[in-house]
Design a protein around this motif. Structure first.
Motif, mmCIF file in Angstrom:
data_model
loop_
_atom_site.group_PDB
_atom_site.id
_atom_site.type_symbol
_atom_site.label_atom_id
_atom_site.label_comp_id
_atom_site.label_asym_id
_atom_site.label_seq_id
_atom_site.Cartn_x
_atom_site.Cartn_y
_atom_site.Cartn_z
ATOM 1 N N ASN A 163 0.654 -1.009 -0.297
ATOM 2 C CA ASN A 163 -0.019 0.110 0.733
ATOM 3 C C ASN A 163 0.841 1.299 0.239
ATOM 4 O O ASN A 163 0.192 2.138 0.959
ATOM 5 C CB ASN A 163 -1.028 0.514 0.998
ATOM 6 C CG ASN A 163 -1.705 -1.044 1.036
ATOM 7 O OD1 ASN A 163 -1.965 -1.463 0.101
ATOM 8 N ND2 ASN A 163 -2.267 -1.609 2.107
ATOM 9 N N VAL A 164 1.349 1.402 -0.994
ATOM 10 C CA VAL A 164 2.860 2.715 -1.502
ATOM 11 C C VAL A 164 1.938 3.558 -1.884
ATOM 12 O O VAL A 164 0.749 3.362 -2.277
ATOM 13 C CB VAL A 164 3.405 2.198 -2.424
ATOM 14 C CG1 VAL A 164 4.342 3.228 -2.547
ATOM 15 C CG2 VAL A 164 4.747 1.097 -1.605
ATOM 16 N N THR A 165 1.818 5.375 -1.882
ATOM 17 C CA THR A 165 1.278 6.180 -2.151
ATOM 18 C C THR A 165 0.920 5.541 -4.017
ATOM 19 O O THR A 165 2.003 5.498 -4.275
ATOM 20 C CB THR A 165 1.711 7.719 -2.307
ATOM 21 O OG1 THR A 165 2.284 7.328 -0.711
ATOM 22 C CG2 THR A 165 1.123 8.343 -2.460
ATOM 23 N N GLY A 166 -0.515 5.668 -3.842
ATOM 24 C CA GLY A 166 -0.837 5.648 -5.054
ATOM 25 C C GLY A 166 -1.078 3.793 -5.554
ATOM 26 O O GLY A 166 -1.672 3.719 -6.811
ATOM 27 N N ASN A 167 -1.886 3.641 -4.291
ATOM 28 C CA ASN A 167 -2.622 1.555 -4.425
ATOM 29 C C ASN A 167 -1.675 0.952 -5.079
ATOM 30 O O ASN A 167 -2.302 0.017 -6.232
ATOM 31 C CB ASN A 167 -3.314 2.388 -4.866
ATOM 32 C CG ASN A 167 -4.605 1.348 -3.829
ATOM 33 O OD1 ASN A 167 -4.529 0.694 -3.159
ATOM 34 N ND2 ASN A 167 -6.280 1.797 -4.925
ATOM 35 N N CYS A 168 0.179 0.926 -5.491
ATOM 36 C CA CYS A 168 0.537 -0.435 -5.409
ATOM 37 C C CYS A 168 1.434 -0.632 -4.402
ATOM 38 O O CYS A 168 1.402 0.350 -2.966
ATOM 39 C CB CYS A 168 1.660 0.484 -6.859
ATOM 40 S SG CYS A 168 2.592 1.598 -6.427
ATOM 41 N N ASP A 169 2.103 -2.192 -4.596
ATOM 42 C CA ASP A 169 2.760 -2.665 -4.023
ATOM 43 C C ASP A 169 4.201 -2.905 -4.439
ATOM 44 O O ASP A 169 4.947 -2.547 -6.086
ATOM 45 C CB ASP A 169 2.467 -3.819 -3.612
ATOM 46 C CG ASP A 169 0.832 -3.823 -3.060
ATOM 47 O OD1 ASP A 169 0.455 -3.162 -1.838
ATOM 48 O OD2 ASP A 169 0.526 -5.564 -3.004
ATOM 49 N N LEU A 170 5.353 -2.438 -3.886
ATOM 50 C CA LEU A 170 7.308 -2.262 -4.135
ATOM 51 C C LEU A 170 7.441 -4.246 -3.478
ATOM 52 O O LEU A 170 7.633 -4.405 -2.345
ATOM 53 C CB LEU A 170 7.605 -1.076 -3.265
ATOM 54 C CG LEU A 170 7.387 -0.020 -3.573
ATOM 55 C CD1 LEU A 170 7.606 0.959 -3.651
ATOM 56 C CD2 LEU A 170 7.245 -0.076 -5.576
#
Length: 172
Positions: A163-170
């Motif tokens: 849940n990194v900014t922009g609704n994505c995962d790293l």
């Protein structure tokens, strides 16, 4: 049997146990005969009700390297385990590869080999002393090619940030 259409009904377990295949000749004794509409149906429910002969010979379907020192051969018919010599002498390879052991189970034979070279294509040839359950020798094709074993790539995840900014995962 008289002319006309008929159907042989046999449980799958029996078909597998006696290695019944298209083209086999069957002698049936003490079996149930019935009708469904205009079709005669024969029913065999134990393997001893059927005698199988004249089946097509087994042939080699493919060869796959399981590890750097083992190969699995797959055949079209069940292989008689006692027809396979344990030292692997009935299986020959090109490019200097040698079999040192062989075991048969069902339609497969697993061979222990010397070290296979990655990137080298090998051809295995099966001797006609290897037979099916009715003692029919392996027919053609009795050769197959396979690439030497290559260790599969491994993906290793060592970090996950959800849940990194922009609704994505790293993932790293």
């Amino acid at each position: 049997m008289s002319s006309g259409h008929w159907c042989l009904r046999v449980p799958t377990a029996i078909v597998d146990a006696i290695d019944l295949a298209h083209g086999c000749q069957i002698t049936a004794t003490q079996i149930v005969v019935g009708r469904f509409n205009a079709q005669t149906q024969l029913g065999a429910y134990v393997a001893t009700d059927l005698a199988v002969s004249g089946c097509p010979p087994p042939s080699l379907v493919n060869a796959v390297a399981l590890s750097s020192t083992s190969v699995r051969l797959t055949f079209t018919r069940n292989i008689l385990a006692s027809s396979v010599i344990a030292d692997g002498a009935q299986f020959t390879f090109d490019n200097g590869l040698v079999a040192s052991a062989a075991t048969a189970t069902g339609r497969t034979v697993v061979l222990t080999t010397g070290a296979q070279a990655a990137g080298t294509t090998y051809t295995v040839t099966v001797a006609d002393t290897v037979t099916d359950l009715q003692a029919t020798p392996v027919g053609t094709p009795n050769t197959a090619t396979f690439p030497g074993f290559v260790a599969p790539a491994v993906v290793r995840i060592n970090e996950l940030i959800a849940n990194v900014t922009g609704n994505c995962d790293l993932i790293e």
